[in-house]
Enzyme design. Structure first.
Site, PDB file in Angstrom:
ATOM      1  N   HIS A 209       9.599  -3.389  20.454  1.00 26.45           N
ATOM      2  CA  HIS A 209       9.292  -3.444  21.884  1.00 26.45           C
ATOM      3  C   HIS A 209       8.019  -2.655  22.187  1.00 26.45           C
ATOM      4  O   HIS A 209       8.061  -1.452  22.425  1.00 26.45           O
ATOM      5  CB  HIS A 209      10.457  -2.883  22.699  1.00 26.45           C
TER       6      HIS A 209
ATOM      7  N   HIS B 111       3.887  -2.953  24.127  1.00 27.28           N
ATOM      8  CA  HIS B 111       2.928  -3.692  24.952  1.00 27.28           C
ATOM      9  C   HIS B 111       1.543  -3.432  24.365  1.00 27.28           C
ATOM     10  O   HIS B 111       1.100  -2.290  24.333  1.00 27.28           O
ATOM     11  CB  HIS B 111       2.993  -3.230  26.404  1.00 27.28           C
TER      12      HIS B 111
ATOM     13  N   ASP C 179       9.030   0.881  23.583  1.00 25.63           N
ATOM     14  CA  ASP C 179       8.512   0.375  24.863  1.00 25.63           C
ATOM     15  C   ASP C 179       7.117   0.955  25.120  1.00 25.63           C
ATOM     16  O   ASP C 179       6.755   1.287  26.255  1.00 25.63           O
ATOM     17  CB  ASP C 179       9.464   0.694  26.022  1.00 25.63           C
TER      18      ASP C 179
END
Lengths: 442, 312
Positions: free
Chosen positions: A75, A77, A320
């Site tokens: 996970h 970005h 994340d």
């Protein structure tokens, strides 16, 4: 290139745990030789390396180190395309390698959104050029993350997507979520759910409770997450499609997932290091580096997350990793963007769980490598014939987190200045060393 | 005692002694406004910027008058006339102001913590004139001054605050301010308007207004914002007035010497009936008068008072 990783403690959950040498040739593991008990070679049918050959090996001394199958952060970005001032695929991959990860799954909330094969292919091509860690794109559940129509999962799968998620936005429409689960089945795409009820979120910017009240900030109740976790578990039962719950932060979510698993529901879950390390107290003096979604929760929630990790309710630790620049972070707290970077602190923060006796080292490796690979159905493990994706960790290395040393473009972390113990010191992808602490230029 | 605080950010960061000193100074300042020539030279040559990101009549005017009565140069910047409409960040705007060497920046901002961010970033003294739902320390100080003036002391009093506690920075600051000064604070409102964990501020709450007011020395009514109906905090102004409005009938069951307060602007007929707002127990306009005195005191203490005399 032939490499020998010598005398490390090889921890490959369910497969091997002991002092061993790993022989790598042409990017693959060719031999694992136990040093615990030389009479019980796990690869005894392999040809022993000849003396000549052994001399040709570049030897990495892993004495006192832990050698694991490559860590996978499912996970992150990477912000490219669209927000390259925060991170690029190249810098994100460098950060991943420096953090001990050999693979990452990048979320689709880029600009344009990864909801079509063109963007998926672009990401894969950029990752190929970066030539660092493996990048597995996660495509959007709904077109444009708008929650109104399905993306073309067949196309996306063909282009290389490994999972689908509207991460950053919840799928509010329950019918769309049901259909996505059903339709994704044909393509074997895992659904990763960002669980959040936007109506319960309202104007919330931090955990609901006494601290938010004192600080005059709108709170986000635990139910904002758990009601959607419970919905997705129900839809998982209805459709029979596996669902992976992203960034679990509350005790109610842990309880719901534990209960679902005990009934045999095909649900898996992840949490992030900040949820088992910090509490809402980190928001302190309106520190925007402690602002994320879901928010940092109470001590009881943190305790529940730790228990969930210990008893296997939570399968995966994922960061994340959410890079933001000062443009999004050096602003009023309620206007600041959500998210913190995590790739370069994850291993150190997670090793603390081992130090505190919450996880055994092999359980930690499961959560950072074996389980994500199993859930995503990607190759993993230190077995002969596998690609040499390997992480070497020095469990005793103490250091102070310094954002200025990060490979990531962004600096948004609440952990800067924290003293930690344990660090990834070498990362290898397909036999290629992509990070070696001794040689920062790699 | 010297006043050491550079910034006035919230009631939490002020000590009992500092609050007392501010109130004592305000008591003395009050007299200046009653003179025929309402001006003293105390802050001559000092610059006070009134930096208001939110609409305000009372507070801004009050600060402006306070600065002028002390001979400071004051100027107002509002969100619509500032570079914020051009996309400049708060910190950039503040740094630009700082470059022009003001002595005090008074800021009102819709974001909680905005004054704290400025205090960390720029060098002038920062006075918080209201930040989001967080704090409104100058309101709390003027409320304390007004109650003290009427009751002799704050200690031992019972203060009821009625209304939308959740969205009220006045309520938060008064919960802290009044309990710090020894009063007992009880809140009342529908559960939708009572924020989680408010009791950690050392106050209690009830959903029943009568329970809060019957034995109180002070009743403070909060403004109800009509737009909160959209987030389901209450069904209608009509019903709110019926359950939580301060009417003459409700006043019958209170103490004879009760004080009625309101931070303004009032909604006549909603949270407070007109005859109560204008009635004999109301000290609502005294609050406004004392607001000038408290702000004069604060400007004096941070910009011209003993702190600067000591440190310059």
């Amino acid at each position: 290139m032939q490499i020998l990783i010598k005398d490390g403690r090889v921890v490959d959950p369910g497969n091997y745990d002991g002092i061993a040498d790993i022989f790598i040739e042409d990017g693959k593991i060719v031999k694992i030789q136990s040093n615990d008990n030389p009479r019980q070679l796990p690869t005894s049918n392999e040809q022993p390396a000849t003396r000549n050959k052994q001399q040709a090996y570049r030897t990495i001394d892993a004495t006192g180190k832990i050698v694991t199958p490559g860590l996978i952060d499912m996970h992150v970005h990477l912000r490219e395309p669209g927000h390259e001032y925060k991170e690029t695929i190249e810098t994100g991959c460098l950060a991943a390698a420096a953090g001990g990860f050999t693979a990452v799954c990048c979320m689709p909330n880029t600009n344009p959104v990864n909801d079509n094969s063109q963007v998926t292919k672009f990401i894969i091509e950029k990752a190929r050029l970066a030539d660092t860690v493996r990048v597995y794109p996660v495509a959007a559940i709904s077109k444009g993350l708008q929650g109104t129509g399905l993306s073309e999962y067949g196309d996306l799968k063909d282009a290389g997507a490994v999972a689908i998620s509207d991460d950053g936005c919840p799928v509010t429409d329950s019918q769309l979520m049901r259909r996505a689960m059903e339709y994704a089945k044909r393509f074997g795409l895992l659904i990763i759910s960002h669980c959040e009820d936007l109506n319960l979120l309202a104007e919330g910017v931090m955990n609901e409770g006494a601290l938010a009240t004192r600080m005059g900030l709108s709170g986000i109740p635990n139910a904002c997450e758990s009601v959607m976790v419970m919905r997705d578990i129900a839809l998982c039962e209805l459709t029979g499609s596996p669902v992976h719950i992203a960034h679990v932060s509350t005790m109610e979510s842990v309880r719901a997932i534990r209960d679902a698993k005990s009934r045999g529901v095909a649900v898996t879950a992840e949490t992030a290091p900040h949820y088992f390390t910090l509490t809402e107290d980190a928001v302190g003096r309106y520190d925007t580096n402690a602002k994320m979604n879901p928010p940092l929760r109470s001590k009881d929630d943190r305790e529940a997350i730790r228990k969930g990790l210990a008893d296997g309710t939570i399968d995966v630790i994922a960061t994340d990793h959410a890079p933001h620049s000062t443009i999004e972070k050096e602003v009023e707290f309620d206007r600041a963007a959500n998210g913190i970077i995590g790739l370069e602190t994850s291993v150190s923060l997670s090793l603390k769980l081992v130090e505190e006796g919450i996880l055994k080292i092999e359980e930690l490796v499961e959560k950072m490598s074996t389980n994500p690979a199993r859930i995503l159905r990607i190759e993993n493990g230190l077995t002969v014939g596998n690609s040499a994706d390997i992480t070497i960790i020095d469990p005793d290395r103490s250091y102070i987190v310094d954002v200025e040393s990060f490979r990531s473009i962004s600096r948004n972390t609440p952990f800067n200045g924290l003293e930690v113990k344990g660090k990834a010191i070498l990362t290898m992808v397909g036999g290629k060393i992509v990070f070696d602490e001794k040689n920062n230029n790699l | 005692m010297q006043f050491q605080k550079k910034n006035i950010l919230d009631m939490e960061s002020l000590s009992v002694d500092e609050i007392s000193m501010i109130l004592d100074t305000a008591d003395r300042m009050k007299e200046i406004s009653q003179r025929p020539v309402k001006k003293v030279p105390t802050l001559r040559g000092k610059t006070v910027v009134l930096f208001f990101y939110e609409p305000s009549t009372r507070t801004r005017t009050s600060f402006d008058i306070a600065a002028k009565r002390l001979s400071a140069d004051s100027l107002s910047i509002s969100a619509s006339t500032s570079s914020m409409v051009k996309g400049e960040t708060l910190i950039d705007t503040a740094r630009n102001l700082e470059a022009m060497n003001p002595d005090v920046i008074v800021i009102r901002h819709p974001s909680a913590g905005a004054p704290h961010m400025l205090a960390r970033t720029v060098s002038p003294s920062i006075i918080n004139a209201g930040d989001g739902m967080h704090a409104h320390p100058t309101q709390s100080l003027l409320d304390l001054m007004t109650v003290r003036e009427n009751k002799g002391e704050v200690k031992g009093l019972r203060v009821a605050i009625i209304g939308d506690i959740s969205h009220s920075r006045v309520a938060r600051s008064n919960c802290i301010g009044f309990t710090k000064m020894g009063a007992e604070v009880i809140l009342a409102g529908p559960q939708t308007m009572i924020p989680k964990g408010i009791e950690t501020l050392g106050v209690s709450f009830t959903l029943n207004m009568e329970d809060a007011i019957y034995d109180s020395d002070v009743i403070m009514m909060l403004r109800i914002q009509k737009e909160r109906q959209k987030s389901f905090l209450f069904p209608s102004e009509r019903e709110y007035a019926k359950v939580y409005g301060l009417t003459r009938k409700r006043l019958e069951s209170t103490k004879d010497d009760v004080l009625i307060m309101h931070p303004g602007p009032i909604n006549r007929g909603v949270e407070i009936a007109p005859d109560v707002a204008d009635g004999p127990y109301s000290i609502i306009l005294n609050q406004v008068t004392n607001g000038v005195a408290v702000r004069m005191a604060l400007l004096y203490l941070v910009a011209g008072g003993t702190r600067n005399a000591d440190t310059d």
